[in-house]
Design a protein around this motif. Sequence first.
Motif, mmCIF file in Angstrom:
data_model
loop_
_atom_site.group_PDB
_atom_site.id
_atom_site.type_symbol
_atom_site.label_atom_id
_atom_site.label_comp_id
_atom_site.label_asym_id
_atom_site.label_seq_id
_atom_site.Cartn_x
_atom_site.Cartn_y
_atom_site.Cartn_z
ATOM 1 N N TYR A 154 -0.346 -1.714 -7.462
ATOM 2 C CA TYR A 154 0.176 -0.441 -7.961
ATOM 3 C C TYR A 154 0.800 -0.667 -9.326
ATOM 4 C CZ TYR A 154 3.153 3.737 -8.279
ATOM 5 O OH TYR A 154 3.781 4.886 -8.694
ATOM 6 N N ARG A 155 0.290 0.039 -10.325
ATOM 7 C CA ARG A 155 0.799 -0.128 -11.685
ATOM 8 C C ARG A 155 2.035 0.769 -11.878
ATOM 9 N NH1 ARG A 155 -2.091 -2.141 -16.015
ATOM 10 N NH2 ARG A 155 -4.045 -1.714 -14.909
ATOM 11 N N ASP A 202 -4.958 4.360 -12.512
ATOM 12 C CA ASP A 202 -4.271 3.228 -13.150
ATOM 13 C C ASP A 202 -3.990 2.085 -12.175
ATOM 14 O OD1 ASP A 202 -2.407 4.651 -11.723
ATOM 15 O OD2 ASP A 202 -0.908 4.750 -13.323
ATOM 16 N N ASP A 203 -4.450 2.234 -10.933
ATOM 17 C CA ASP A 203 -4.221 1.203 -9.919
ATOM 18 C C ASP A 203 -5.473 0.359 -9.703
ATOM 19 O OD1 ASP A 203 -1.611 2.131 -9.596
ATOM 20 O OD2 ASP A 203 -2.206 3.572 -8.057
ATOM 21 N N ILE A 204 -5.323 -0.731 -8.941
ATOM 22 C CA ILE A 204 -6.393 -1.727 -8.818
ATOM 23 C C ILE A 204 -6.533 -2.180 -7.365
ATOM 24 C CG2 ILE A 204 -7.108 -4.066 -9.493
ATOM 25 C CD1 ILE A 204 -5.614 -3.611 -12.140
ATOM 26 N N TRP A 205 -7.766 -2.378 -6.942
ATOM 27 C CA TRP A 205 -8.048 -2.955 -5.626
ATOM 28 C C TRP A 205 -8.437 -4.419 -5.754
ATOM 29 C CZ3 TRP A 205 -11.775 1.192 -3.167
ATOM 30 C CH2 TRP A 205 -11.012 2.264 -2.648
ATOM 31 N N THR A 253 4.601 -8.559 -10.801
ATOM 32 C CA THR A 253 6.066 -8.533 -10.783
ATOM 33 C C THR A 253 6.646 -9.340 -9.625
ATOM 34 O OG1 THR A 253 6.196 -6.572 -9.366
ATOM 35 C CG2 THR A 253 5.993 -6.197 -11.746
ATOM 36 N N LYS A 254 5.770 -9.863 -8.765
ATOM 37 C CA LYS A 254 6.154 -10.611 -7.565
ATOM 38 C C LYS A 254 6.786 -9.719 -6.498
ATOM 39 C CE LYS A 254 4.816 -14.321 -9.715
ATOM 40 N NZ LYS A 254 3.472 -14.873 -9.412
ATOM 41 N N LYS A 255 6.735 -8.401 -6.689
ATOM 42 C CA LYS A 255 7.275 -7.468 -5.710
ATOM 43 C C LYS A 255 6.154 -6.966 -4.803
ATOM 44 C CE LYS A 255 9.975 -4.606 -3.565
ATOM 45 N NZ LYS A 255 10.959 -5.101 -2.588
ATOM 46 N N ILE A 256 6.324 -7.207 -3.499
ATOM 47 C CA ILE A 256 5.337 -6.797 -2.508
ATOM 48 C C ILE A 256 5.911 -5.671 -1.648
ATOM 49 C CG2 ILE A 256 3.909 -7.531 -0.549
ATOM 50 C CD1 ILE A 256 3.158 -8.881 -3.169
ATOM 51 N N GLU A 264 0.995 -4.868 -3.985
ATOM 52 C CA GLU A 264 1.949 -5.468 -4.912
ATOM 53 C C GLU A 264 2.128 -4.595 -6.142
ATOM 54 O OE1 GLU A 264 0.565 -9.197 -6.537
ATOM 55 O OE2 GLU A 264 -1.523 -8.604 -6.247
ATOM 56 N N LEU A 265 3.288 -4.713 -6.769
ATOM 57 C CA LEU A 265 3.559 -3.967 -7.985
ATOM 58 C C LEU A 265 3.188 -4.800 -9.204
ATOM 59 C CD1 LEU A 265 7.078 -2.415 -7.212
ATOM 60 C CD2 LEU A 265 4.810 -1.545 -6.599
ATOM 61 N N ILE A 266 2.562 -4.152 -10.166
ATOM 62 C CA ILE A 266 2.313 -4.779 -11.461
ATOM 63 C C ILE A 266 2.968 -3.907 -12.532
ATOM 64 C CG2 ILE A 266 0.195 -5.965 -10.791
ATOM 65 C CD1 ILE A 266 -1.411 -3.693 -12.042
#
Length: 249
Positions: free
Chosen positions: A199-200, A93-96, A130-133, A121-123
Amino acid sequence: MTNLVSIIMPAYNAEKYIAYSIESIIAQDYPNWELLVVDDCSNDGTRKILEKYSNLDNRIKLISLDNNCGVAKARNIAINNSNGKYIAFLDSDDIWHPDKLTEQISFMSKNNYPFSFTSYELIDAEGQETKKIINAPPKVDYQGLLKGNIIGCLTVVIDKGHYQNISMPVIKHEDYATWLQLLKGGSTAYGMSKVLAQYRKTNTSVSSNKVKSVLWTWNIYRSYLQLGLFKSVFCITSYAVNAFKKHYF
């Protein structure tokens, strides 16, 4: 094959997101990879999606299990079937980012680093930023990692030749336990400040269950690493403080 990267992906009932994860691998500007994706006896449409992609790209290798064995065993099966100089990890469920492997393999090759990780970063569940790194420090050793897991599994690349055995224990927080075990021998993990993955964070993400996360970490300290009581109390306190800072600051 020189500098082949073996990408390890476990999958269980992942039909909602796995295509996004695989597409982010196919989009890499570093072409020399193989994806070993282990379908852990899914009962949704995951296997059909994986069969489609494995037929479209011969770098994608599907391993289908007849019995559900859990994420650690699924990853270990993929690792044992890998052919690359390097292994990398990406969950279903994550992305590069497209330049992830190019940037990271160059970073490791130039500096002769056996273990690297990056910022990410978080999505949210729908893929919105989410703007969270989560920022990666320049490096971390065993003692530093005991104080908190700053290494995102989706960002890790390891040179297999540097370690005798890379195997995830069948416990909760198996990735954290694995990094600790690898670094315990005196190795260092080196971080890249550049954000190279997403990271989802969903309601079922490990990071969403704080109480269980602390209990699982305590088990790693006491049962897996067999640390003393006072050392474990110090580490779990540091872990909790750093986890709070990681997700809320």
